[in-house]
Motif scaffolding. Structure first.
Motif, short mmCIF file in Angstrom:
data_model
loop_
_atom_site.label_atom_id
_atom_site.label_comp_id
_atom_site.label_asym_id
_atom_site.label_seq_id
_atom_site.Cartn_x
_atom_site.Cartn_y
_atom_site.Cartn_z
N LEU A 8 0.83 -1.20 0.00
CA LEU A 8 0.00 0.00 0.00
C LEU A 8 0.86 1.25 0.00
O LEU A 8 0.57 2.23 -0.69
N SER A 9 1.96 1.22 0.76
CA SER A 9 2.85 2.37 0.83
C SER A 9 3.51 2.62 -0.51
O SER A 9 3.64 3.76 -0.97
N MET A 10 3.96 1.55 -1.18
CA MET A 10 4.62 1.70 -2.47
C MET A 10 3.65 2.26 -3.52
O MET A 10 3.99 3.17 -4.26
N LEU A 11 2.43 1.74 -3.52
CA LEU A 11 1.47 2.19 -4.51
C LEU A 11 1.02 3.62 -4.26
O LEU A 11 0.71 4.35 -5.19
N ILE A 94 -18.54 3.51 -4.66
CA ILE A 94 -19.61 3.02 -3.78
C ILE A 94 -19.03 2.14 -2.69
O ILE A 94 -19.42 2.24 -1.52
N SER A 95 -18.08 1.29 -3.05
CA SER A 95 -17.43 0.42 -2.06
C SER A 95 -16.74 1.25 -0.98
O SER A 95 -16.81 0.93 0.21
N TYR A 96 -16.07 2.32 -1.41
CA TYR A 96 -15.39 3.20 -0.46
C TYR A 96 -16.39 3.79 0.53
O TYR A 96 -16.14 3.80 1.75
N ARG A 97 -17.52 4.26 0.04
CA ARG A 97 -18.54 4.86 0.91
C ARG A 97 -19.09 3.83 1.89
O ARG A 97 -19.30 4.12 3.08
N LEU A 123 -11.25 -2.76 8.35
CA LEU A 123 -12.03 -1.81 7.57
C LEU A 123 -11.17 -0.62 7.13
O LEU A 123 -11.26 -0.15 5.99
N THR A 124 -10.34 -0.13 8.04
CA THR A 124 -9.47 1.01 7.73
C THR A 124 -8.48 0.63 6.64
O THR A 124 -8.23 1.40 5.70
N GLU A 125 -7.88 -0.56 6.74
CA GLU A 125 -6.93 -1.02 5.72
C GLU A 125 -7.63 -1.21 4.38
O GLU A 125 -7.08 -0.87 3.33
N LEU A 126 -8.86 -1.74 4.41
CA LEU A 126 -9.62 -1.93 3.18
C LEU A 126 -9.95 -0.59 2.53
O LEU A 126 -9.82 -0.44 1.31
N LYS A 127 -10.33 0.38 3.33
CA LYS A 127 -10.65 1.70 2.81
C LYS A 127 -9.43 2.34 2.15
O LYS A 127 -9.53 2.95 1.08
N THR A 128 -8.26 2.17 2.76
CA THR A 128 -7.02 2.70 2.20
C THR A 128 -6.73 2.06 0.84
O THR A 128 -6.38 2.75 -0.13
N ILE A 130 -8.90 0.64 -1.23
CA ILE A 130 -9.89 1.07 -2.22
C ILE A 130 -9.59 2.48 -2.71
O ILE A 130 -9.73 2.78 -3.90
N LEU A 131 -9.15 3.36 -1.80
CA LEU A 131 -8.82 4.72 -2.20
C LEU A 131 -7.67 4.74 -3.20
O LEU A 131 -7.69 5.50 -4.18
N LEU A 132 -6.68 3.89 -3.01
CA LEU A 132 -5.57 3.80 -3.96
C LEU A 132 -6.04 3.28 -5.31
O LEU A 132 -5.59 3.73 -6.36
N LEU A 133 -6.98 2.33 -5.29
CA LEU A 133 -7.54 1.83 -6.54
C LEU A 133 -8.35 2.90 -7.26
O LEU A 133 -8.34 2.98 -8.49
N ILE A 134 -9.06 3.71 -6.50
CA ILE A 134 -9.81 4.82 -7.09
C ILE A 134 -8.86 5.78 -7.79
O ILE A 134 -9.10 6.21 -8.92
N ARG A 135 -7.76 6.11 -7.13
CA ARG A 135 -6.78 7.01 -7.73
C ARG A 135 -6.19 6.41 -9.00
O ARG A 135 -5.93 7.12 -9.98
N ALA A 136 -5.99 5.11 -9.00
CA ALA A 136 -5.41 4.45 -10.18
C ALA A 136 -6.38 4.45 -11.35
O ALA A 136 -5.97 4.42 -12.51
#
Length: 204
Positions: A8-11, A94-97, A123-128, A130-136
């Motif tokens: 997650l940090s690298m991405l 939607i998943s993020y929300r 949940l916090t790790e999953l949200k992080t 998903i946010l990176l995937l949204i940015r991608a």
């Protein structure tokens, strides 16, 4: 766990420039995480139902069918066909929300066992992720394009002033809604991940 955090940090340093294999890997981590949460939700509600009398369980099932979850205010696909027609970015948003709306109420699910106490962190790790995937997948689009802000009722003071019967009902409602939402997120992320493979059959 350390490998997940490292990835997650690298991405996060430049996810949009990473090859698709890294995005696929992040999708795999996210799907695995939500599958774990969904299975845990199923186990929690199953354990809770097994502790009830048959009549109590029947009444609670009947009541839940008439009630709605807080997350029902989040606009999401109404069926599998709309899910399949939705864009990857929409499914991720939607998943993020859905995940975000459980960060606080998930504390009411904690206690009693180690898996329960890991829910909020997962949940916090999953949200992080998903946010990176949204940015991608963003490509200049807004993450949450809806004009009005999301309004959700709070689960704060969840048990305050409740009688025994009402506490039983609220506990069942919380567990059932958590299971329902984790199933939604698992479905959306699985479909979004499938879209990365043009030859794949993403039929639900």
């Amino acid at each position: 766990m350390e490998k997940v955090v490292l990835l997650l940090s690298m991405l996060s340093l430049g996810v949009s420039s990473q090859p698709i294999t890294d995005v696929q890997r992040l999708f795999s981590i996210a799907v695995s995480r939500v599958q774990h949460l969904h299975l845990l939700a199923q186990r929690l509600i199953s354990d809770f139902e097994s502790s009830l009398q048959a009549e109590d369980q029947r009444q609670l099932n009947k009541i839940f069918l008439q009630d709605s979850c807080n997350s029902d205010y989040i606009i999401s696909p109404i069926d599998k066909h709309e899910t399949q027609r939705s864009s990857v970015l929409k499914l991720l948003s939607i998943s993020y929300r859905l995940v975000e709306c459980w960060e606080f109420p998930s504390r009411s699910l904690s206690g009693g066992s180690a898996p329960r106490n890991q829910i909020s962190r997962s949940l916090t790790e999953l949200k992080t992720g998903i946010l990176l995937l949204i940015r991608a997948n963003q490509d200049g689009a807004e993450i949450f394009p809806e004009s009005s802000p999301l309004q959700l009722a709070t689960y704060g003071n969840f048990y305050q002033g409740l009688g025994a019967d009402e506490t039983l009902r609220r506990t069942y409602e919380l567990l059932a809604c958590f299971k329902k939402d984790m199933h939604k997120v698992e479905t959306y992320l699985t479909v979004a991940k499938c879209r990365l493979s043009p030859e794949a059959n993403c039929t639900l």
